[in-house]
Design a protein around this motif. Structure first.
Motif, PDB file in Angstrom:
ATOM      1  N   THR A  75      52.681  24.532 -12.852  1.00 18.75           N
ATOM      2  CA  THR A  75      52.014  23.670 -13.800  1.00 18.75           C
ATOM      3  C   THR A  75      52.698  23.821 -15.131  1.00 18.75           C
ATOM      4  N   ALA A 296      50.893  19.855  -9.197  1.00 20.64           N
ATOM      5  CA  ALA A 296      50.411  20.411  -7.932  1.00 20.64           C
ATOM      6  C   ALA A 296      50.628  19.435  -6.779  1.00 20.64           C
ATOM      7  N   LEU A 433      47.265  25.348  -5.553  1.00 28.11           N
ATOM      8  CA  LEU A 433      48.643  25.736  -5.837  1.00 28.11           C
ATOM      9  C   LEU A 433      48.863  27.224  -5.568  1.00 28.11           C
TER      10      LEU A 433
END
Length: 457
Positions: A75, A296, A433
């Motif tokens: 991220t 993600a 994730l």
């Protein structure tokens, strides 16, 4: 206190040490659970700071440089480098009990043909750290400091906890616990800053810092914090799984945990400044959540069918004119593993936040609903970790937690459903994730929440 630092022999200067250690550390660091650069090869290694704590024991700050994106994506943009704290032992031979701590045997430089190992596994090195905290002073750039009002006995037997993730912790005689921050970032770590501030507010839900280690080079940073060890307490995750295994409810415990969480939030709102979010801040918050979702979905194909539904939660947040509750300092990574229960009393620990995120971000004011959402997700995780799945167990716990929170805080998190859904969605995306990267077998757990949240429009 006089400066009791040991002078390093000239052969232990940075350049020769790099010659000895670079190859070993490039191979060893990526295998450690606390290493943040998973999936990105270490392209360079620099010794930022080297201090000989005693002959045969080196304290290092090591900067690693990376290329590429994290494994399974990430991220945001990953940092090009990271700084890690290492305590290395060096010797000609090791006792068998330290065989598991061996890093390797350098083939060149001043440490050639010696055995290098992770000294946190060595009782002598662990005992030395406690002694330095008992008698504050300096060792090179290291500063050992303590609260003089608290007595720290000498000679407490150390043991290294093995259930570690982003840091390493030493327990001394079941009386104190020393958390060593493996990944070091400039500035005061929230796990020192927040408990210290709460202690000054008289909040007893959080163990107060007793002593700490920091460095002044290359910039001020927190390296470790010593706190009381709650030896008779069980963590919330263990208690929740015990409840599920025995078939009993957990609502009383969840209610009291909600009250404890609200009590900590109220103390934090007094100890630190608060801020009333504007529509612009809500929009920026939603944009950050959307960016994490985009990253993600690029990495985890299973998310893609639900992306549109999940994004609607963030769009609703962006459209909010304001929030009912002001933003404040919070825990930042609250779940059942971050709370302890002794008797009927809950305590909250580990205020570091998500270590993978920048320190400045972890110290920002945020909605307390983020912590609430983290705990609600944790109840769901616990319920889905046992078969058969008991959805009603999680639902009752979620309702009881919010009810307990409302009883103490005098406002109910469920009164802000848009924020609660957005934060819970953001948390579930993070979990997807994480599981894809570290525990693929667990991926169905957050994916079930993703499906529910995507449909809850």
């Amino acid at each position: 206190m006089p400066n009791t630092a040991l002078h390093r022999p000239s052969g232990l200067s940075a350049a020769p040490l790099v010659t000895s250690l670079a190859e070993l550390l490039r191979a060893w660091l990526p295998r450690q659970r606390w290493f943040a650069g998973k999936g990105r090869p270490v392209t360079d290694l620099t010794l930022v700071s080297t201090t000989e704590l005693y002959p045969g024991c080196l304290h290092l700050l090591v900067r690693t440089e990376h290329l590429g994106q994290p494994a399974h994506g990430g991220t945001g943009t990953p940092p090009p480098d990271d700084c890690y704290q290492l305590l290395l032992g060096v010797g000609k031979a090791l006792p068998p009990r330290l065989a598991h701590a061996v890093i390797g045997r350098p083939s060149a430089g001043p440490l050639a043909d010696l055995i290098v190992y992770d000294a946190l596994h060595d009782p002598k090195a662990a005992g030395m750290l406690l002694e330095r905290l008992r008698t504050p002073g300096t060792a090179g750039p290291l500063r050992f400091e303590r609260d003089a009002r608290v007595a720290i006995p000498a000679g407490l037997a150390p043991r290294l906890l093995d259930a570690e993730q982003s840091n390493s912790s030493l327990v001394y005689g079941d009386s104190f616990i020393l958390k060593i921050f493996r990944r070091v970032q400039p500035g005061i770590n929230p796990d020192l800053e927040v408990p210290w501030a709460l202690a000054r507010q008289g909040c007893t839900r959080v163990p107060a810092p007793v002593a700490w280690i920091r460095t002044s080079h290359p910039r001020e940073a927190t390296l470790g914090v010593l706190q009381p060890f709650l030896r008779e307490a069980d963590d919330g995750w263990t208690l929740a799984l015990r409840s599920l295994t025995s078939g009993r409810e957990f609502t009383d415990e969840a209610y009291e945990l909600g009250r404890a969480t609200a009590e900590v939030h109220l103390a934090l709102a007094t100890a630190f400044p608060v801020d009333t979010p504007s529509r612009r801040q809500n929009r920026l918050l939603a944009e950050g959540m959307s960016e994490r979702l985009d990253a993600a979905t690029r990495s985890v194909p299973e998310l893609r069918p639900y992306a549109s539904g999940l994004r609607s939660a963030f769009a609703t947040l962006a459209a909010l004119e304001s929030a009912v509750r002001p933003a404040q300092r919070i825990h930042g990574d609250l779940h059942l593993g971050q709370v302890l229960r002794a008797g009927r009393r809950w305590s909250v620990i580990d205020f570091e936040g998500e270590p993978a995120r920048p320190l400045a971000e972890r110290r920002r004011v945020q909605s307390p609903i983020r912590d609430v959402a983290g705990m609600l997700r944790s109840f769901d995780y616990a319920a889905r970790s046992r078969h058969p799945w008991r959805p009603e167990w999680a639902r009752y716990c979620r309702e009881a937690f919010c009810a307990g929170y409302a009883a103490e805080a005098e406002w109910d998190p469920r009164e802000e459903p848009e924020l609660l859904r957005a934060y819970e969605t953001d948390r579930a995306v993070y979990e997807v994730l994480y599981e894809a990267r570290h525990r693929p077998d667990w991926l169905p757990v957050p994916m079930a929440a993703v499906k529910r949240l995507a449909e809850d429009q």
